[in-house]
Design a protein around this motif. Structure first.
Motif, mmCIF file in Angstrom:
data_model
loop_
_atom_site.group_PDB
_atom_site.id
_atom_site.type_symbol
_atom_site.label_atom_id
_atom_site.label_comp_id
_atom_site.label_asym_id
_atom_site.label_seq_id
_atom_site.Cartn_x
_atom_site.Cartn_y
_atom_site.Cartn_z
ATOM 1 N N HIS A 47 0.788 -1.226 0.000
ATOM 2 C CA HIS A 47 0.000 0.000 0.000
ATOM 3 C C HIS A 47 0.827 1.287 0.000
ATOM 4 O O HIS A 47 0.259 2.380 0.088
ATOM 5 C CB HIS A 47 -1.000 -0.038 1.156
ATOM 6 C CG HIS A 47 -1.993 -1.127 0.974
ATOM 7 N ND1 HIS A 47 -3.098 -0.999 0.158
ATOM 8 C CD2 HIS A 47 -2.019 -2.403 1.447
ATOM 9 C CE1 HIS A 47 -3.770 -2.142 0.153
ATOM 10 N NE2 HIS A 47 -3.131 -3.000 0.921
ATOM 11 N N TRP A 48 2.151 1.151 -0.134
ATOM 12 C CA TRP A 48 2.974 2.326 -0.395
ATOM 13 C C TRP A 48 3.672 2.094 -1.725
ATOM 14 O O TRP A 48 4.840 1.750 -1.798
ATOM 15 C CB TRP A 48 3.977 2.584 0.722
ATOM 16 C CG TRP A 48 4.532 3.987 0.689
ATOM 17 C CD1 TRP A 48 4.012 5.061 0.033
ATOM 18 C CD2 TRP A 48 5.718 4.452 1.350
ATOM 19 N NE1 TRP A 48 4.786 6.173 0.234
ATOM 20 C CE2 TRP A 48 5.833 5.830 1.042
ATOM 21 C CE3 TRP A 48 6.666 3.852 2.160
ATOM 22 C CZ2 TRP A 48 6.890 6.611 1.528
ATOM 23 C CZ3 TRP A 48 7.709 4.619 2.647
ATOM 24 C CH2 TRP A 48 7.817 5.985 2.340
ATOM 25 N N ILE A 64 -2.049 4.989 9.318
ATOM 26 C CA ILE A 64 -2.823 5.410 8.150
ATOM 27 C C ILE A 64 -3.992 4.458 7.935
ATOM 28 O O ILE A 64 -3.810 3.245 7.836
ATOM 29 C CB ILE A 64 -1.938 5.446 6.894
ATOM 30 C CG1 ILE A 64 -0.747 6.393 7.095
ATOM 31 C CG2 ILE A 64 -2.756 5.860 5.674
ATOM 32 C CD1 ILE A 64 0.244 6.369 5.962
ATOM 33 N N ASP A 66 -5.986 3.652 5.295
ATOM 34 C CA ASP A 66 -6.030 3.818 3.841
ATOM 35 C C ASP A 66 -7.065 2.880 3.211
ATOM 36 O O ASP A 66 -6.742 2.018 2.411
ATOM 37 C CB ASP A 66 -4.637 3.588 3.244
ATOM 38 C CG ASP A 66 -3.977 2.299 3.726
ATOM 39 O OD1 ASP A 66 -4.287 1.842 4.837
ATOM 40 O OD2 ASP A 66 -3.151 1.753 2.972
ATOM 41 N N TRP A 106 4.402 10.055 4.883
ATOM 42 C CA TRP A 106 3.744 8.747 5.017
ATOM 43 C C TRP A 106 3.873 8.268 6.451
ATOM 44 O O TRP A 106 4.443 8.943 7.307
ATOM 45 C CB TRP A 106 4.361 7.753 4.031
ATOM 46 C CG TRP A 106 3.507 6.552 3.736
ATOM 47 C CD1 TRP A 106 3.761 5.256 4.074
ATOM 48 C CD2 TRP A 106 2.260 6.520 3.033
ATOM 49 N NE1 TRP A 106 2.759 4.415 3.619
ATOM 50 C CE2 TRP A 106 1.820 5.179 2.978
ATOM 51 C CE3 TRP A 106 1.465 7.497 2.454
ATOM 52 C CZ2 TRP A 106 0.620 4.787 2.372
ATOM 53 C CZ3 TRP A 106 0.277 7.127 1.839
ATOM 54 C CH2 TRP A 106 -0.127 5.785 1.809
ATOM 55 N N ASP A 109 0.896 2.130 6.919
ATOM 56 C CA ASP A 109 -0.391 1.837 6.295
ATOM 57 C C ASP A 109 -0.884 0.468 6.755
ATOM 58 O O ASP A 109 -0.184 -0.259 7.466
ATOM 59 C CB ASP A 109 -0.292 1.926 4.770
ATOM 60 C CG ASP A 109 0.740 0.973 4.181
ATOM 61 O OD1 ASP A 109 0.640 -0.246 4.423
ATOM 62 O OD2 ASP A 109 1.646 1.457 3.468
#
Length: 259
Positions: A47-48, A64, A66, A106, A109
């Protein structure tokens, strides 16, 4: 001298696994209880996925959320693990001459925290995320895993988080259990066979593996974290699978462990 840490790829599946007590979350807890406690964790999450290579440089990386459409208790989840400036600098150094940016925007996540909240529920181990450069081919990501491998002898747990099979278009969204689709089961079995044979070249060039691979990897971001873990493994290490299963017919929950 630190003992060599294992390296693990987690099939993380749905974010709901963070708050559910199921066979996968139980398996993740067992992993945390069964391996040495790391000095820090370097996580490569699906997810990054951005067009650069970067590491999270926050002293206190944010949690996060997300995703959307999930219950409030999932959005209330926090995983307040600290960052690690030393690991950021070491990762940048070990990946030279590649320029690895220090990212302060960031955080962690759900590919990272939805798993680690079970593996290390106290959030007391520093965590740094490494981005997946979306502009680079699979062989680039495998090679980075190879460069990162010495971290294992420095007390660092290198973890990848994605899914060997990840096809949301075919996913059965109802609550009733669904048998794995035949193509998903075949591709997961092929991946396991190739890992056991040490055929990392074929796994890296997965586009040549046929229709089952096309259906299982419609987009690469959930598969690529596996390549980092393959790269970080040693030739004398055999893979094991402490967590297995298929969610919704088309999401592999396979965990792969070396060491």
């Amino acid at each position: 001298m630190n003992a060599r840490m294992p390296t693990l790829f987690f099939g993380h599946g749905s974010p709901m696994n963070a708050i559910e007590d199921n066979p996968w979350s139980k398996g993740w807890r067992a992993i945390g209880q069964g391996i040495p406690k790391p000095k820090a964790i370097l996580s490569i999450s699906a997810h990054w996925y951005v067009p650069t290579t970067a590491v999270t440089a926050n002293a206190h990386p944010k949690t996060i959320h997300d995703f959307g459409g999930f219950p409030p208790e999932l959005f209330a989840m926090q995983y307040p693990a600290p960052g690690d400036a030393e690991l950021v600098e070491r990762t940048q150094d070990i990946l030279r001459p590649l320029d690895v940016a220090a990212d302060h925007a960031w955080g962690l996540d759900h590919g990272t925290w939805s798993v680690l909240c079970h593996v290390y529920p106290n959030a007391d181990i520093p965590v740094v995320q490494l981005s997946i450069d979306s502009s680079q081919p699979p062989a680039f990501h495998y090679a980075l895993g190879r460069q990162l491998r010495p971290l294992r002898d420095e007390g660092i747990l290198i973890m990848g988080s994605g899914d060997v099979v990840h096809n949301l278009h075919s996913y059965a969204w109802g609550r009733h259990p669904v048998a794995p689709f035949d193509w998903a089961a075949r591709f997961e079995a092929l991946c396991k066979q190739m890992m056991e044979e040490g055929d990392h070249t074929a796994l890296t060039h997965y586009e040549a593996l046929g229709r089952d691979a096309e259906l299982s990897i419609p987009t690469p971001e959930h598969y690529l974290p596996l390549l980092y873990i393959l790269g970080a493994s040693h030739e004398d290490e055999a893979p094991s699978y402490p967590v297995e299963g298929m969610d919704g017919g088309s999401i592999s929950m396979l965990t792969v462990q070396y060491g």
